[in-house]
Design a protein around this motif. Sequence first.
Motif, short mmCIF file in Angstrom:
data_model
loop_
_atom_site.label_atom_id
_atom_site.label_comp_id
_atom_site.label_asym_id
_atom_site.label_seq_id
_atom_site.Cartn_x
_atom_site.Cartn_y
_atom_site.Cartn_z
N LEU A 88 0.88 -1.17 0.00
CA LEU A 88 0.00 0.00 0.00
C LEU A 88 0.92 1.22 0.00
N PHE A 89 0.69 2.15 -0.92
CA PHE A 89 1.51 3.35 -0.96
C PHE A 89 0.63 4.59 -1.12
N GLN A 90 1.21 5.72 -0.76
CA GLN A 90 0.52 6.99 -0.96
C GLN A 90 1.27 7.76 -2.03
N GLU A 91 0.51 8.34 -2.94
CA GLU A 91 1.08 9.15 -4.00
C GLU A 91 0.22 10.39 -4.12
N GLY A 92 0.78 11.53 -3.67
CA GLY A 92 -0.01 12.75 -3.63
C GLY A 92 -1.14 12.58 -2.64
N GLU A 93 -2.35 12.88 -3.07
CA GLU A 93 -3.53 12.76 -2.20
C GLU A 93 -4.14 11.36 -2.25
N GLY A 94 -3.74 10.55 -3.23
CA GLY A 94 -4.34 9.23 -3.41
C GLY A 94 -3.47 8.10 -2.87
N TYR A 95 -4.05 6.92 -2.89
CA TYR A 95 -3.37 5.71 -2.43
C TYR A 95 -3.40 4.69 -3.55
N GLY A 96 -2.46 3.77 -3.52
CA GLY A 96 -2.42 2.74 -4.54
C GLY A 96 -1.82 1.46 -3.99
N LEU A 97 -1.81 0.45 -4.84
CA LEU A 97 -1.25 -0.85 -4.50
C LEU A 97 -0.26 -1.26 -5.57
N SER A 98 0.74 -2.02 -5.16
CA SER A 98 1.61 -2.71 -6.09
C SER A 98 1.80 -4.12 -5.55
N ALA A 99 2.22 -5.03 -6.42
CA ALA A 99 2.38 -6.42 -6.00
C ALA A 99 3.67 -7.00 -6.55
N VAL A 100 4.24 -7.92 -5.79
CA VAL A 100 5.40 -8.70 -6.23
C VAL A 100 5.03 -10.16 -6.06
N LEU A 101 5.11 -10.91 -7.15
CA LEU A 101 4.90 -12.36 -7.11
C LEU A 101 6.26 -13.03 -7.22
N ASP A 102 6.57 -13.91 -6.29
CA ASP A 102 7.84 -14.64 -6.30
C ASP A 102 7.51 -16.13 -6.37
N ILE A 103 7.92 -16.76 -7.47
CA ILE A 103 7.51 -18.13 -7.76
C ILE A 103 8.70 -19.07 -7.68
N ASP A 104 8.51 -20.22 -7.03
CA ASP A 104 9.50 -21.28 -6.99
C ASP A 104 8.81 -22.58 -7.38
N LEU A 105 9.04 -23.01 -8.62
CA LEU A 105 8.39 -24.22 -9.12
C LEU A 105 9.13 -25.50 -8.72
N LYS A 106 10.28 -25.36 -8.10
CA LYS A 106 11.07 -26.49 -7.57
C LYS A 106 11.60 -27.44 -8.66
N ALA A 107 10.74 -27.98 -9.52
CA ALA A 107 11.12 -29.10 -10.38
C ALA A 107 11.56 -28.70 -11.80
N PHE A 108 11.44 -27.42 -12.17
CA PHE A 108 11.76 -27.03 -13.54
C PHE A 108 12.98 -26.11 -13.57
N ASP A 109 13.70 -26.12 -14.70
CA ASP A 109 14.84 -25.22 -14.81
C ASP A 109 14.34 -23.78 -14.93
N ARG A 110 15.25 -22.84 -14.79
CA ARG A 110 14.90 -21.41 -14.74
C ARG A 110 14.17 -20.96 -16.01
N ASP A 111 14.67 -21.33 -17.19
CA ASP A 111 14.04 -20.88 -18.44
C ASP A 111 12.61 -21.38 -18.55
N LYS A 112 12.39 -22.65 -18.22
CA LYS A 112 11.03 -23.20 -18.30
C LYS A 112 10.13 -22.53 -17.26
N THR A 113 10.67 -22.31 -16.06
CA THR A 113 9.91 -21.64 -15.02
C THR A 113 9.50 -20.24 -15.46
N ILE A 114 10.43 -19.48 -16.03
CA ILE A 114 10.13 -18.13 -16.50
C ILE A 114 9.03 -18.17 -17.55
N ASP A 115 9.13 -19.10 -18.48
CA ASP A 115 8.11 -19.23 -19.53
C ASP A 115 6.74 -19.54 -18.92
N MET A 116 6.71 -20.47 -17.98
CA MET A 116 5.43 -20.83 -17.34
C MET A 116 4.86 -19.66 -16.54
#
Length: 163
Positions: A88-116
């Motif tokens: 949650l952040f404030q920008e001027g008079e308004g408020y907003g949201l941003s998100a970070v998704l961090d994925i660990d697929l465990k069984a796939f290599d990095r390139d395949k994980t990125i593609d998925m």
Amino acid sequence: MESTKKNLYTADATAVGGRSGHVRSATGIVDLDMSVPEGLGGKKGATNPEELFAAGYASCFQQALLVIAQRAGDKLDPGTEVKCGVTLFQEGEGYGLSAVLDIDLKAFDRDKTIDMVRQAHKICPYSVGTRGNMEVELKVQGEAIPVAPEENAGVAEKGGVAA
């Protein structure tokens, strides 16, 4: 041209008292005290809208990954994790949201994980719903992956995921 939109499910919830109130779903499964986040002066033992949004987005994105894996004839490792941080952040008079998704697929290599992950980002209802409205950063095992502007613009491809 006839619309192909087909409503699959509607969730209903009621809030009373805003950030320091209470939320309850129509089913009664969600029945929670709300509070401003503790770090902003709120009380312990209560949740907040950002925490609920993060939990929903993580769950929905993982379902999108399951669909992508199934389409490719793959299976996800049972230990696969999708972590979502919502800011949650404030920008001027308004408020907003941003998100970070961090994925660990465990069984796939990095390139395949990125593609998925990129494919899941195209069909996940939360990603589709926030596209063009809030910043969403994608990470694989803690490392940011580049997201092209077209991956964060437009509408869902056919075959969106119900979450």
